[in-house]
Design a protein around this motif. Structure first.
Motif, PDB file in Angstrom:
ATOM      1  N   HIS B 262      49.591  33.241  57.645  1.00  0.00           N
ATOM      2  CA  HIS B 262      48.136  33.572  57.317  1.00  0.00           C
ATOM      3  C   HIS B 262      47.822  34.795  56.479  1.00  0.00           C
ATOM      4  O   HIS B 262      48.576  35.533  56.358  1.00  0.00           O
ATOM      5  CB  HIS B 262      47.789  33.836  58.905  1.00  0.00           C
ATOM      6  CG  HIS B 262      48.083  34.930  59.451  1.00  0.00           C
ATOM      7  ND1 HIS B 262      49.135  35.374  60.190  1.00  0.00           N
ATOM      8  CD2 HIS B 262      47.378  36.158  59.288  1.00  0.00           C
ATOM      9  CE1 HIS B 262      49.296  36.514  60.604  1.00  0.00           C
ATOM     10  NE2 HIS B 262      48.144  37.104  60.246  1.00  0.00           N
ATOM     11  N   LEU B 263      46.514  34.707  56.208  1.00  0.00           N
ATOM     12  CA  LEU B 263      46.050  35.872  55.109  1.00  0.00           C
ATOM     13  C   LEU B 263      45.084  36.828  56.142  1.00  0.00           C
ATOM     14  O   LEU B 263      44.598  36.458  57.045  1.00  0.00           O
ATOM     15  CB  LEU B 263      45.224  34.998  54.393  1.00  0.00           C
ATOM     16  CG  LEU B 263      44.047  36.113  53.570  1.00  0.00           C
ATOM     17  CD1 LEU B 263      44.550  36.677  52.601  1.00  0.00           C
ATOM     18  CD2 LEU B 263      42.746  35.139  52.791  1.00  0.00           C
ATOM     19  N   ASP B 264      45.267  38.069  55.744  1.00  0.00           N
ATOM     20  CA  ASP B 264      44.639  39.063  56.643  1.00  0.00           C
ATOM     21  C   ASP B 264      43.943  40.040  55.569  1.00  0.00           C
ATOM     22  O   ASP B 264      44.691  40.481  54.780  1.00  0.00           O
ATOM     23  CB  ASP B 264      45.815  39.731  57.506  1.00  0.00           C
ATOM     24  CG  ASP B 264      45.031  40.852  58.259  1.00  0.00           C
ATOM     25  OD1 ASP B 264      43.837  41.264  58.044  1.00  0.00           O
ATOM     26  OD2 ASP B 264      45.718  41.461  59.040  1.00  0.00           O
ATOM     27  N   VAL B 265      42.817  40.070  55.530  1.00  0.00           N
ATOM     28  CA  VAL B 265      41.839  40.857  54.707  1.00  0.00           C
ATOM     29  C   VAL B 265      41.193  41.903  55.469  1.00  0.00           C
ATOM     30  O   VAL B 265      40.372  42.613  54.824  1.00  0.00           O
ATOM     31  CB  VAL B 265      40.833  39.880  54.120  1.00  0.00           C
ATOM     32  CG1 VAL B 265      41.235  38.798  53.411  1.00  0.00           C
ATOM     33  CG2 VAL B 265      39.673  39.695  55.049  1.00  0.00           C
ATOM     34  N   THR B 266      41.895  42.393  56.506  1.00  0.00           N
ATOM     35  CA  THR B 266      41.259  43.524  57.171  1.00  0.00           C
ATOM     36  C   THR B 266      41.431  44.802  56.284  1.00  0.00           C
ATOM     37  O   THR B 266      40.321  45.768  56.271  1.00  0.00           O
ATOM     38  CB  THR B 266      42.099  43.961  58.449  1.00  0.00           C
ATOM     39  OG1 THR B 266      42.583  42.861  59.149  1.00  0.00           O
ATOM     40  CG2 THR B 266      41.427  44.869  59.342  1.00  0.00           C
ATOM     41  N   ASN B 267      42.173  44.690  55.251  1.00  0.00           N
ATOM     42  CA  ASN B 267      42.157  46.044  54.484  1.00  0.00           C
ATOM     43  C   ASN B 267      41.945  45.833  53.095  1.00  0.00           C
ATOM     44  O   ASN B 267      42.300  46.833  52.276  1.00  0.00           O
ATOM     45  CB  ASN B 267      43.491  46.881  54.575  1.00  0.00           C
ATOM     46  CG  ASN B 267      43.832  47.356  56.115  1.00  0.00           C
ATOM     47  OD1 ASN B 267      43.097  48.103  56.652  1.00  0.00           O
ATOM     48  ND2 ASN B 267      44.984  47.174  56.425  1.00  0.00           N
ATOM     49  N   ALA B 268      41.164  44.815  53.017  1.00  0.00           N
ATOM     50  CA  ALA B 268      40.716  44.285  51.436  1.00  0.00           C
ATOM     51  C   ALA B 268      39.764  45.313  50.827  1.00  0.00           C
ATOM     52  O   ALA B 268      38.909  45.995  51.623  1.00  0.00           O
ATOM     53  CB  ALA B 268      40.370  42.964  51.387  1.00  0.00           C
ATOM     54  N   HIS B 269      39.959  45.638  49.632  1.00  0.00           N
ATOM     55  CA  HIS B 269      38.941  46.603  49.083  1.00  0.00           C
ATOM     56  C   HIS B 269      38.055  45.755  47.905  1.00  0.00           C
ATOM     57  O   HIS B 269      38.966  45.188  47.155  1.00  0.00           O
ATOM     58  CB  HIS B 269      39.472  47.843  48.612  1.00  0.00           C
ATOM     59  CG  HIS B 269      38.822  48.647  47.688  1.00  0.00           C
ATOM     60  ND1 HIS B 269      37.764  49.668  48.715  1.00  0.00           N
ATOM     61  CD2 HIS B 269      38.563  48.968  46.482  1.00  0.00           C
ATOM     62  CE1 HIS B 269      37.201  50.385  47.624  1.00  0.00           C
ATOM     63  NE2 HIS B 269      37.872  49.980  46.418  1.00  0.00           N
ATOM     64  N   TYR B 270      36.984  45.950  47.996  1.00  0.00           N
ATOM     65  CA  TYR B 270      36.062  45.177  46.921  1.00  0.00           C
ATOM     66  C   TYR B 270      35.519  46.256  46.185  1.00  0.00           C
ATOM     67  O   TYR B 270      34.884  47.171  46.706  1.00  0.00           O
ATOM     68  CB  TYR B 270      34.940  44.382  47.745  1.00  0.00           C
ATOM     69  CG  TYR B 270      35.746  43.373  48.790  1.00  0.00           C
ATOM     70  CD1 TYR B 270      35.657  42.252  48.534  1.00  0.00           C
ATOM     71  CD2 TYR B 270      36.114  43.744  49.886  1.00  0.00           C
ATOM     72  CE1 TYR B 270      35.990  40.982  49.371  1.00  0.00           C
ATOM     73  CE2 TYR B 270      36.451  42.875  51.043  1.00  0.00           C
ATOM     74  CZ  TYR B 270      36.267  41.486  50.612  1.00  0.00           C
ATOM     75  OH  TYR B 270      36.954  40.573  51.577  1.00  0.00           O
ATOM     76  N   ARG B 271      35.578  46.126  44.856  1.00  0.00           N
ATOM     77  CA  ARG B 271      35.044  46.984  43.902  1.00  0.00           C
ATOM     78  C   ARG B 271      34.232  46.116  42.708  1.00  0.00           C
ATOM     79  O   ARG B 271      34.687  45.309  42.074  1.00  0.00           O
ATOM     80  CB  ARG B 271      35.964  47.813  43.325  1.00  0.00           C
ATOM     81  CG  ARG B 271      35.797  48.855  42.378  1.00  0.00           C
ATOM     82  CD  ARG B 271      36.785  49.925  42.003  1.00  0.00           C
ATOM     83  NE  ARG B 271      37.887  49.242  41.228  1.00  0.00           N
ATOM     84  CZ  ARG B 271      38.250  49.088  40.290  1.00  0.00           C
ATOM     85  NH1 ARG B 271      37.446  49.537  39.250  1.00  0.00           N
ATOM     86  NH2 ARG B 271      39.466  48.553  39.628  1.00  0.00           N
ATOM     87  N   ALA B 272      32.889  46.688  42.437  1.00  0.00           N
ATOM     88  CA  ALA B 272      32.190  46.129  41.326  1.00  0.00           C
ATOM     89  C   ALA B 272      32.909  46.475  39.803  1.00  0.00           C
ATOM     90  O   ALA B 272      33.180  47.640  39.700  1.00  0.00           O
ATOM     91  CB  ALA B 272      30.784  46.378  41.283  1.00  0.00           C
TER      92      ALA B 272
END
Lengths: 108, 451
Positions: B262-272
């Motif tokens: 499974h994929l876990d995106v809890t700690n994903a960081h999104y940057r423009a």
């Protein structure tokens, strides 16, 4: 009492597969988010859909100012008793539900 | 780095041709497009057919086959023909064959099949190789065996096998929406969390950006994460639009189950990165101990005939519920009396548009509308019985009075004949996973050289 639709920017519901319904409440800003987090309970969602409260998943997501609920679909998608194949109209039931704000609750 | 071009959220929804040209100029490593989902209901899987028009599918697919040739990269479609059954895959292969001939270009096509034998899945169920997911219906082996179609959702492993044939075009049966996008980045050693997360963000095309109807997006995968860029004029991805897309049609916005983990995106960081592109890192892939694939199955659930009438007279609009309940009771009794059937053989329901058609007993808003649309729904074990009961229902919906004292009313029928046969209806019966020793165990792969 204000309705959820008066406070939140948008309420959206969709299928999450044939057996689950998911509802996203886009609050729009921090104030509205706080209002929804504090004034709209999982039990209320359970009452609206006549669902088992312990089966409802709730996600409060401050980064997006979103409150999300996922619950077993009221009827399996496309079953003969189902009334909405895509599950998008269910959002209206929440949009029209009354929301207890912090102020109105403290007055009680 | 692996560059994936995604023309739209589904073949049949159209795409922006100019934006697609920009995508081709950016030299993608693969073009990937989804062909379906369960979202349109069980009938498509039950019957093994596409929901989209063949003409639209052919025009859009021809455009993508041309794009593939120009970009000199593989083109892959997952869940071909809405439901991804073998019949839907054959339909897609047939369209592909026609286009190859018309474009005058030889094409090597790999076909990945996902259909399962219901008897085999029933046996797997009895051998505990089929296990339920949350809120799965209560089923048994007989019910599984009665499905008209069952498909297993292929993951990245099976798509990789298909790509490894060196095919120009991969036509895959049912796959997860993400697998067709994640497969190549995973194979080339890109970050696994980033590969699956980027695939999830991209699977609906530009729905993860502003101007969501524009379709075309480009995703660059690398060893740390991914970068998403919408290609249409005026479309922008922002950290908000991208991260918010994890909410869409997901019961859990942080966890996504796939074959093999499974994929876990809890700690994903999104940057423009700029006004258009968003960079994402920090997503995590968690492999599972067992390799499982999700199953979808549909079976016949009777034959349906519907009728519609309009109630406009105030007295009937206000009392429509009493009217409808009385009709259902009287007509059901007449059917039992005249047709030698029991209550198990049929149901009659009347839904009232303008009153409670959307939510039934869950409706909270009660007002008296101008008019009410009444839909009579007859479901029965056979087509013949369904039609016969609909004809019993016809005079009630045309003339049934609220009280015996009043003059016999006549309501508006919209059509002649009033009865509209809907044929066989279907229901979803599986929300389960199948345990596999090897990912290809439930799938087959074949190669066609189209000239």
């Amino acid at each position: 009492m204000p309705k959820l639709g008066d406070v939140a920017q948008k309420v959206r519901s969709k299928n999450a597969g044939p057996f689950w319904l998911t509802v996203d409440i886009f609050c729009g800003d921090k104030n509205a988010y706080k209002c929804v987090v504090e004034g709209f309970s999982t039990l209320q969602v359970a009452r609206i859909f006549r669902a088992e409260p312990q089966l409802i998943k709730r996600f409060d997501i401050p980064d997006l100012n979103v409150v999300k609920f996922s619950l077993p679909r009221p009827k399996t998608q496309g079953a003969s008793a189902d009334r909405d194949i895509h599950g998008a109209s269910w959002a209206a039931l929440l949009t029209e539900a009354e929301i207890g704000t912090t102020e109105t609750r403290s007055k009680k | 780095m692996v560059r994936v071009l995604i023309p739209s959220g589904a073949l049949g929804l159209d795409y922006d041709s100019e934006a697609l040209q920009r995508g081709i100029a950016a030299k993608p490593d693969i073009i990937a497009i989804d062909g379906g989902s369960t979202d349109s209901g069980p009938s498509y899987l039950g019957r093994g057919i596409s929901k989209y028009a063949r003409s639209s599918t052919k025009i859009e697919w021809a455009g993508l086959m041309q794009a593939r040739a120009e970009a000199d990269c593989p083109l892959v479609i997952g869940t071909a023909g809405t439901c991804g059954t073998d019949s839907a895959v054959d339909w897609m292969l047939d369209i592909t064959r026609e286009i190859a001939a018309e474009q005058g270009r030889p094409v090597k096509v790999a076909v990945l099949r996902s259909s399962q034998e219901p008897e085999q899945i029933a046996a797997d169920f009895d051998a505990a190789r089929v296990t339920p997911l949350p809120n799965a219906p209560d089923i048994d082996a007989n019910l599984i065996a009665s499905c008209s179609n069952i498909v297993a959702l292929a993951g990245a492993e099976q798509i990789t096998e298909a790509l490894n044939t060196g095919a120009d075009v991969v036509i895959a049966g049912r796959t997860t929406d993400t697998a067709i996008i994640a497969a190549l980045p995973l194979q080339k050693g890109c970050h696994p969390g980033g590969a699956w997360h980027g695939a999830k963000i991209g699977e609906c095309g530009a729905l993860c950006a502003t101007n969501p109807q524009s379709g075309v997006i480009l995703i660059d995968f690398d060893t740390e994460g991914f970068t998403v860029t919408p290609l249409a004029d005026g479309a922008h991805a922002t950290p908000h639009t991208v991260s918010a897309h994890m909410l869409y049609e997901n019961s859990d916005p942080f966890i996504l189950y796939e074959p093999g983990g499974h994929l876990d995106v809890t700690n994903a960081h999104y940057r423009a990165l700029d006004e258009t592109s968003v960079r994402v890192i920090g997503s995590m892939w968690v492999p599972s101990e067992q390799y499982t694939v999700k199953l979808e199955g549909a079976r016949g659930a009777g034959f349906q005939t519907v009728l519609m009438a309009l109630l406009r007279e105030e007295h009937y609009v206000a009392n429509a519920h009493i009217w409808a309940e009385d009709i259902v009771e009287k007509c059901s009794a007449k059917a039992r009396d005249r047709l030698d059937v029991t209550s198990d053989d049929f149901t009659i329901e009347i839904r009232l548009i303008g009153k409670t058609a959307s939510f039934g007993s869950l409706e909270t808003k009660h007002v008296i509308p101008t008019e009410v649309g009444a839909i009579g729904i007859v479901t029965a074990k056979t087509e013949c019985l369904s039609g016969e009961i609909a004809k019993l229902l016809n005079p009630y919906m045309l003339h049934h009075p609220l009280t015996l004292e009043e003059e016999v009313p006549t309501f508006a029928f919209l059509f002649s004949p009033a009865e509209m046969p809907r044929g066989e209806i279907y229901e979803f019966v599986l929300n389960h996973v199948l345990h596999l020793e090897n990912p290809m165990d439930a799938f087959t792969l074949e190669v066609h050289n189209l000239a």
